[in-house]
Design a protein around this motif. Structure first.
Motif, mmCIF file in Angstrom:
data_model
loop_
_atom_site.group_PDB
_atom_site.id
_atom_site.type_symbol
_atom_site.label_atom_id
_atom_site.label_comp_id
_atom_site.label_asym_id
_atom_site.label_seq_id
_atom_site.Cartn_x
_atom_site.Cartn_y
_atom_site.Cartn_z
ATOM 1 N N GLY A 129 -19.746 -57.608 -88.238
ATOM 2 C CA GLY A 129 -19.856 -56.225 -87.794
ATOM 3 C C GLY A 129 -19.666 -56.154 -86.287
ATOM 4 N N LEU A 130 -19.224 -54.986 -85.822
ATOM 5 C CA LEU A 130 -19.005 -54.772 -84.389
ATOM 6 C C LEU A 130 -19.750 -53.515 -83.965
ATOM 7 N N PHE A 131 -20.513 -53.628 -82.887
ATOM 8 C CA PHE A 131 -21.294 -52.505 -82.357
ATOM 9 C C PHE A 131 -20.801 -52.231 -80.938
ATOM 10 N N ILE A 132 -20.118 -51.094 -80.754
ATOM 11 C CA ILE A 132 -19.551 -50.721 -79.460
ATOM 12 C C ILE A 132 -20.430 -49.651 -78.820
ATOM 13 N N VAL A 133 -20.907 -49.918 -77.607
ATOM 14 C CA VAL A 133 -21.709 -48.946 -76.872
ATOM 15 C C VAL A 133 -20.860 -48.364 -75.746
ATOM 16 N N ALA A 134 -20.597 -47.064 -75.813
ATOM 17 C CA ALA A 134 -19.793 -46.387 -74.792
ATOM 18 C C ALA A 134 -20.715 -45.867 -73.691
ATOM 19 N N LEU A 135 -20.609 -46.445 -72.501
ATOM 20 C CA LEU A 135 -21.488 -46.058 -71.396
ATOM 21 C C LEU A 135 -20.707 -45.441 -70.238
ATOM 22 N N GLU A 136 -19.571 -44.840 -70.538
ATOM 23 C CA GLU A 136 -18.783 -44.235 -69.462
ATOM 24 C C GLU A 136 -18.021 -43.044 -70.014
ATOM 25 N N LEU A 137 -18.102 -41.933 -69.322
ATOM 26 C CA LEU A 137 -17.542 -40.690 -69.811
ATOM 27 C C LEU A 137 -16.019 -40.693 -69.876
ATOM 28 N N PHE A 138 -15.372 -41.368 -68.935
ATOM 29 C CA PHE A 138 -13.916 -41.280 -68.841
ATOM 30 C C PHE A 138 -13.212 -42.587 -69.177
ATOM 31 N N ARG A 139 -13.833 -43.431 -70.015
ATOM 32 C CA ARG A 139 -13.210 -44.681 -70.428
ATOM 33 C C ARG A 139 -13.066 -44.766 -71.936
ATOM 34 N N TRP A 140 -12.898 -43.615 -72.588
ATOM 35 C CA TRP A 140 -12.778 -43.631 -74.042
ATOM 36 C C TRP A 140 -11.458 -44.200 -74.509
ATOM 37 N N GLY A 141 -10.505 -44.336 -73.605
ATOM 38 C CA GLY A 141 -9.275 -45.039 -73.968
ATOM 39 C C GLY A 141 -9.567 -46.471 -74.344
ATOM 40 N N TRP A 142 -10.492 -47.101 -73.635
ATOM 41 C CA TRP A 142 -10.894 -48.477 -73.946
ATOM 42 C C TRP A 142 -11.644 -48.522 -75.279
ATOM 43 N N VAL A 143 -12.562 -47.568 -75.461
ATOM 44 C CA VAL A 143 -13.345 -47.532 -76.701
ATOM 45 C C VAL A 143 -12.430 -47.372 -77.904
ATOM 46 N N ASN A 144 -11.508 -46.432 -77.818
ATOM 47 C CA ASN A 144 -10.608 -46.178 -78.935
ATOM 48 C C ASN A 144 -9.668 -47.354 -79.191
ATOM 49 N N ARG A 145 -9.242 -48.023 -78.130
ATOM 50 C CA ARG A 145 -8.375 -49.184 -78.318
ATOM 51 C C ARG A 145 -9.124 -50.279 -79.075
ATOM 52 N N LEU A 146 -10.383 -50.484 -78.744
ATOM 53 C CA LEU A 146 -11.189 -51.466 -79.465
ATOM 54 C C LEU A 146 -11.320 -51.087 -80.932
ATOM 55 N N ALA A 147 -11.679 -49.829 -81.179
ATOM 56 C CA ALA A 147 -11.908 -49.381 -82.552
ATOM 57 C C ALA A 147 -10.629 -49.412 -83.384
ATOM 58 N N GLN A 148 -9.509 -49.054 -82.773
ATOM 59 C CA GLN A 148 -8.254 -48.973 -83.513
ATOM 60 C C GLN A 148 -7.616 -50.331 -83.784
ATOM 61 N N PRO A 160 -24.411 -42.725 -76.264
ATOM 62 C CA PRO A 160 -25.650 -42.077 -75.846
ATOM 63 C C PRO A 160 -25.352 -40.781 -75.089
ATOM 64 N N MET A 161 -26.365 -39.957 -74.949
ATOM 65 C CA MET A 161 -26.183 -38.645 -74.341
ATOM 66 C C MET A 161 -25.545 -38.743 -72.955
ATOM 67 N N GLY A 162 -24.538 -37.916 -72.713
ATOM 68 C CA GLY A 162 -23.876 -37.884 -71.428
ATOM 69 C C GLY A 162 -22.647 -38.746 -71.320
ATOM 70 N N SER A 163 -22.394 -39.572 -72.335
ATOM 71 C CA SER A 163 -21.271 -40.512 -72.243
ATOM 72 C C SER A 163 -20.025 -40.020 -72.964
ATOM 73 N N SER A 164 -20.065 -38.800 -73.521
ATOM 74 C CA SER A 164 -18.885 -38.302 -74.228
ATOM 75 C C SER A 164 -18.947 -36.800 -74.369
ATOM 76 N N PHE A 165 -17.766 -36.211 -74.583
ATOM 77 C CA PHE A 165 -17.643 -34.840 -75.043
ATOM 78 C C PHE A 165 -17.092 -34.892 -76.474
ATOM 79 N N THR A 166 -17.219 -33.798 -77.201
ATOM 80 C CA THR A 166 -16.875 -33.795 -78.623
ATOM 81 C C THR A 166 -15.457 -34.275 -78.896
ATOM 82 N N GLU A 167 -14.498 -33.823 -78.096
ATOM 83 C CA GLU A 167 -13.104 -34.182 -78.333
ATOM 84 C C GLU A 167 -12.874 -35.687 -78.220
ATOM 85 N N MET A 168 -13.672 -36.351 -77.368
ATOM 86 C CA MET A 168 -13.498 -37.785 -77.165
ATOM 87 C C MET A 168 -13.865 -38.588 -78.407
#
Length: 213
Positions: A129-148, A160-168
């Protein structure tokens, strides 16, 4: 003789736990294994191995805002390292209770090269299993690349709260075997880890159903 009605009674807590596990299994594709179970050999693994990674820039220097982790609330005054330490503590304690082996990457994934190198590592030695913690608001390109690109590994993306907006959140939520949790509950990672544990347990459990009069 035990009354069959009594034998199959479930209290409210047991029912909710079973229903939750079934829902998680359906969401993350575990039930797809059903057709192959009769011919499958039981595994000898004793517990699942889950990798935990944090996605954020490595520096937190106020003089270099372009390399500083940014969250929308409470903003720059948020202690990103303390928040990361808290998440690690919650996950470590949950892993001990669940009997899960977690491997926490202490160095955050904070660059394109780091993300790409980690993906190579995942392909060579995929965890359960992989658990990705997104701790930066404007680095979702990295998060999505990992997930994809992580392959078939069941994956939790935690925001966690503050690290994303809905569209991200939409790209990761559209992926198979992926669950995205965006919440202000600092203890939610323990629940997310339990989800991954449930996926592994269901995949590695053999059920024998005996029917009769």
């Amino acid at each position: 003789m035990l009354n069959p009605a009594v034998a199959f009674m479930l209290n409210r807590r047991s029912f909710l736990a079973s229903a939750g596990a079934f829902a998680v299994g359906t969401k993350m594709g575990v039930l797809d294994f059903a057709s192959s179970l009769p011919a499958a050999e039981p595994t000898s693994a004793k517990k699942p191995v889950v990798h935990v990674v944090f996605v954020r820039p490595k520096t937190s220097d106020p003089e270099r805002p372009g390399e500083r982790p940014v969250i929308s609330w409470p903003g720059y005054q948020f202690d990103i390292k303390a928040g990361e330490a808290l998440h690690k503590k919650v996950l470590t304690e949950a892993a001990q209770k669940l009997g899960v082996e977690i491997v926490i990457r202490n160095e955050p994934l904070g660059s394109d090269d780091a993300v790409n190198a980690y993906l190579v590592q995942l392909k060579k030695s995929p965890p359960d299993g992989l658990f990705i913690v997104a701790l930066e608001l404007f680095r979702w390109g990295w998060v999505n690349r990992l997930a994809q690109n992580r392959g078939e590994i069941p994956t939790i993306v935690y925001s966690p709260m503050g690290s994303s907006f809905t569209e991200m959140l939409k790209p990761a939520r559209a992926l198979p075997k992926t669950f995205v949790g965006a919440t202000q509950d600092i203890h939610w990672p323990a629940f997310g880890l339990r989800m991954l544990n449930t996926v592994w347990r269901m995949k590695n459990t053999r059920l024998c159903i005996v029917q009769g009069d």
